[in-house]
Design a protein around this motif. Structure first.
Motif, short mmCIF file in Angstrom:
data_model
loop_
_atom_site.label_atom_id
_atom_site.label_comp_id
_atom_site.label_asym_id
_atom_site.label_seq_id
_atom_site.Cartn_x
_atom_site.Cartn_y
_atom_site.Cartn_z
N THR A 1 0.83 -1.19 0.00
CA THR A 1 0.00 0.00 0.00
C THR A 1 0.87 1.25 0.00
O THR A 1 2.06 1.20 0.34
N THR A 2 0.28 2.36 -0.37
CA THR A 2 0.97 3.64 -0.39
C THR A 2 0.06 4.70 0.24
O THR A 2 -1.14 4.70 0.01
N THR A 3 0.66 5.58 1.03
CA THR A 3 -0.04 6.78 1.47
C THR A 3 0.56 7.95 0.70
O THR A 3 1.78 8.12 0.67
N VAL A 4 -0.29 8.70 0.05
CA VAL A 4 0.16 9.83 -0.76
C VAL A 4 -0.71 11.03 -0.46
O VAL A 4 -1.91 10.89 -0.19
N GLY A 5 -0.09 12.22 -0.46
CA GLY A 5 -0.89 13.39 -0.13
C GLY A 5 -0.26 14.70 -0.52
O GLY A 5 0.90 14.76 -0.93
N ILE A 6 -1.05 15.74 -0.39
CA ILE A 6 -0.63 17.11 -0.73
C ILE A 6 -0.57 17.93 0.56
O ILE A 6 -1.57 18.02 1.29
N LEU B 1 -9.61 8.57 2.85
CA LEU B 1 -9.20 9.96 2.72
C LEU B 1 -8.98 10.59 4.09
O LEU B 1 -9.74 10.34 5.03
N TYR B 2 -7.93 11.42 4.20
CA TYR B 2 -7.64 12.15 5.43
C TYR B 2 -7.39 13.62 5.09
O TYR B 2 -6.95 13.95 3.98
N SER B 3 -7.63 14.49 6.06
CA SER B 3 -7.25 15.89 5.90
C SER B 3 -7.15 16.53 7.27
O SER B 3 -7.78 16.07 8.23
N PHE B 4 -6.35 17.57 7.38
CA PHE B 4 -6.26 18.30 8.63
C PHE B 4 -5.71 19.70 8.37
O PHE B 4 -5.08 19.96 7.35
N THR B 5 -5.97 20.58 9.30
CA THR B 5 -5.37 21.92 9.32
C THR B 5 -4.81 22.14 10.72
O THR B 5 -5.47 21.84 11.70
N ASP B 6 -3.59 22.64 10.80
CA ASP B 6 -3.06 23.05 12.09
C ASP B 6 -2.64 24.51 11.99
O ASP B 6 -3.06 25.23 11.08
N ARG B 7 -1.79 24.96 12.88
CA ARG B 7 -1.46 26.38 12.90
C ARG B 7 -0.53 26.80 11.76
O ARG B 7 -0.43 27.99 11.47
N GLU B 8 0.15 25.86 11.12
CA GLU B 8 1.06 26.25 10.03
C GLU B 8 0.84 25.48 8.73
O GLU B 8 1.32 25.91 7.69
N GLN B 9 0.13 24.36 8.76
CA GLN B 9 0.02 23.53 7.57
C GLN B 9 -1.40 23.00 7.37
O GLN B 9 -2.18 22.89 8.31
N THR B 10 -1.69 22.67 6.11
CA THR B 10 -2.92 21.97 5.74
C THR B 10 -2.52 20.79 4.87
O THR B 10 -1.62 20.90 4.05
N ALA B 11 -3.19 19.66 5.06
CA ALA B 11 -2.83 18.45 4.30
C ALA B 11 -4.07 17.69 3.86
O ALA B 11 -5.09 17.67 4.56
N PHE B 12 -3.94 17.05 2.69
CA PHE B 12 -4.98 16.18 2.14
C PHE B 12 -4.27 14.92 1.65
O PHE B 12 -3.39 15.00 0.79
N TYR B 13 -4.65 13.76 2.17
CA TYR B 13 -3.91 12.56 1.78
C TYR B 13 -4.80 11.33 1.88
O TYR B 13 -5.92 11.38 2.39
#
Length: 463
Positions: free
Chosen positions: A60-65, A112-124
């Motif tokens: 498997t692979t986890t890939v994200g932006i 699908l996963y996503s999060f926002t913190d104080r410096e970054q946002t991610a979608f993976y």
């Protein structure tokens, strides 16, 4: 008998004493893991997107932006925009309805996963290796072409308001938000991730679109992956799906403004709560500081305790806290090094003294045996976090955005192993001795001593 990191002067403080279990080192286990750890390759697309990949034998692979977009990049008037956008991103695109996007991912067995913190946002997402091209295409479409439908915005607005209410009922989250608000008061890092209620109610699709156009740029983007995909394949997918992502700015590119640290306190006394909750911290180093790793070891040495997980020590009569946890929160150029505690109302003063004593002990008298066990716990934690494609991908995306590189695991472990006792002592002393702390306290906290008294105790002479 196991040694104690905290040698407190009265029996009442034994509950916060840290016991180190005797036993053999785990060095053989993690050395074997290190020899099989694949390197992380880093290249860039023609439009300046960084592409980072760790190829393994996983099926498997986890890939994200990952994007340089978080609460710290927001102004007071649009605080909450990054989180709002993140929540809407998987709600549909210009060519995909929400149901189609979700069904496409589900048909591949992907999550699908996503999060926002104080410096970054991610979608993976995590998927089978053969489905990486399709997942990259879905993620790229979602990030570049969010629909921002008015109905979805209104529905999500109500969800954010409900989440805000839930956070307000989670005392640990409240303490953490207050801690940031006073440590970085008047600066973007003191803002919450969800944003204030008035912003949640007033942000429009135009505001959200402006934030995307300003921050979702190629040079602020990382495509990260860990698993069975190869670097050259990932680079081709980036060029194909993200090659047209704009990298021009209307004026100067967004930058992280300097966030001034201010030693101070906030107390929300509420005698209706059964326990007192508080965090005591000092300013810590940023991601690129050489002091970060020694303070991580110090954090590991202080450790954590939860009464529900069993007794601490041989005399449970003297337990004075329900739980505590050392933490080391790191941002680009600053951080917070401290301890979060939950205790009975009349034990606040004892716990605050115990925290200061813990810092003093690490600064001046931690033993080699205690330090070795702290190192082993930290290394075990890092290995556990990077034992899956998801954990690896998260570390890759976060590290490339924060530092421009991902430290190889063997290099990180070697750095930890090679830290001397004196280095850990000196670095802990540097950040805790005679410094202005921040204190965030909620609940029946009348027993907690005043700030001036705590600040006075922050000076200690070597004994």
């Amino acid at each position: 008998m196991a040694s104690r990191l905290l040698r407190l002067s009265t029996p009442s403080f034994r509950a916060l004493s840290l016991r180190f279990k005797s036993g053999t080192s785990h060095s053989g286990d993690y050395q074997a893991a290190l020899t099989t750890s694949a390197p992380t390759e880093l290249t860039s697309t023609t439009n300046n997107i960084r592409v980072a990949c760790q190829t393994t034998t996983s099926e498997t692979t986890t890939v994200g932006i990952w994007l340089d977009a978080g609460a710290r990049y927001e102004e007071a008037q649009n605080n909450g925009a990054a989180n709002f956008i993140q929540r809407l991103t998987f709600k549909g695109t210009a060519k995909r309805a929400k149901a189609n996007l979700e069904s496409e991912a589900a048909s591949l067995g992907a999550r699908l996963y996503s999060f926002t913190d104080r410096e970054q946002t991610a979608f993976y997402a995590t998927c089978l290796n053969k489905d990486v091209p399709k997942i990259v295409e879905i993620l790229s479409d979602a990030v570049q072409n969010p629909k921002l439908d008015e109905t979805d915005i209104e529905n999500e607005r109500q969800k954010i308001l409900r989440d805000s209410e839930e956070i307000e009922s989670n005392v640990q989250d409240v303490v953490n938000d207050y801690l940031h608000a006073i440590a970085y008061q008047g600066t973007p890092l003191g803002q919450t991730i969800l944003g204030p209620r008035e912003n949640v109610l007033s942000l429009t699709s135009k505001d959200l679109k402006y934030y995307i156009d300003t921050h979702y740029k190629a040079s602020r983007t990382v495509l990260a992956a860990s698993g069975g995909v190869k670097q050259n394949e990932l680079l081709q997918l980036a060029e194909l799906n993200l090659g047209k992502l704009d990298d021009t700015f209307d004026g100067e590119p967004p930058v992280l403004s300097r966030c001034r640290y201010t030693g101070s306190e906030v107390r929300l006394r509420d005698d209706s709560l059964p326990y007192a909750y508080f965090a005591l911290a000092v300013e810590g180093p940023g991601w690129n500081s050489p002091d970060r790793i020694p303070l991580l070891v110090a954090t590991s040495a202080i450790g954590a305790y939860d009464r529900s997980q069993g007794k601490l020590g041989e005399n449970s009569t003297y337990e004075i806290c329900h739980s505590y946890q050392a933490f080391n929160i790191t941002y680009s150029d600053t951080g917070l090094f401290g301890v979060y505690s939950v205790c009975e109302p009349l034990q606040c003063e004892h716990i605050s003294k115990a925290v200061l004593e813990a810092w003093h002990r690490v600064s001046y008298s931690i033993t080699d045996a205690e330090l070795d066990q702290a190192k082993n716990r930290l290394i075990t934690k890092l290995l556990a976090e990077q034992s899956t494609s998801k954990g690896n991908c998260e570390d890759i995306g976060r590290s490339i955005l924060a530092t421009g590189r991902r430290t190889p695991l063997n290099e990180l472990v070697a750095t930890i192993q090679n830290l001397s006792n004196q280095t850990v002592r000196d670095i802990t002393d540097k950040y805790t001795n005679n410094k202005c702390p921040v204190l965030s306290a909620v609940g029946p906290v009348e027993n907690l001593t005043d700030y001036v008294n705590i600040r006075t105790r922050m000076y200690w002479a070597r004994v």
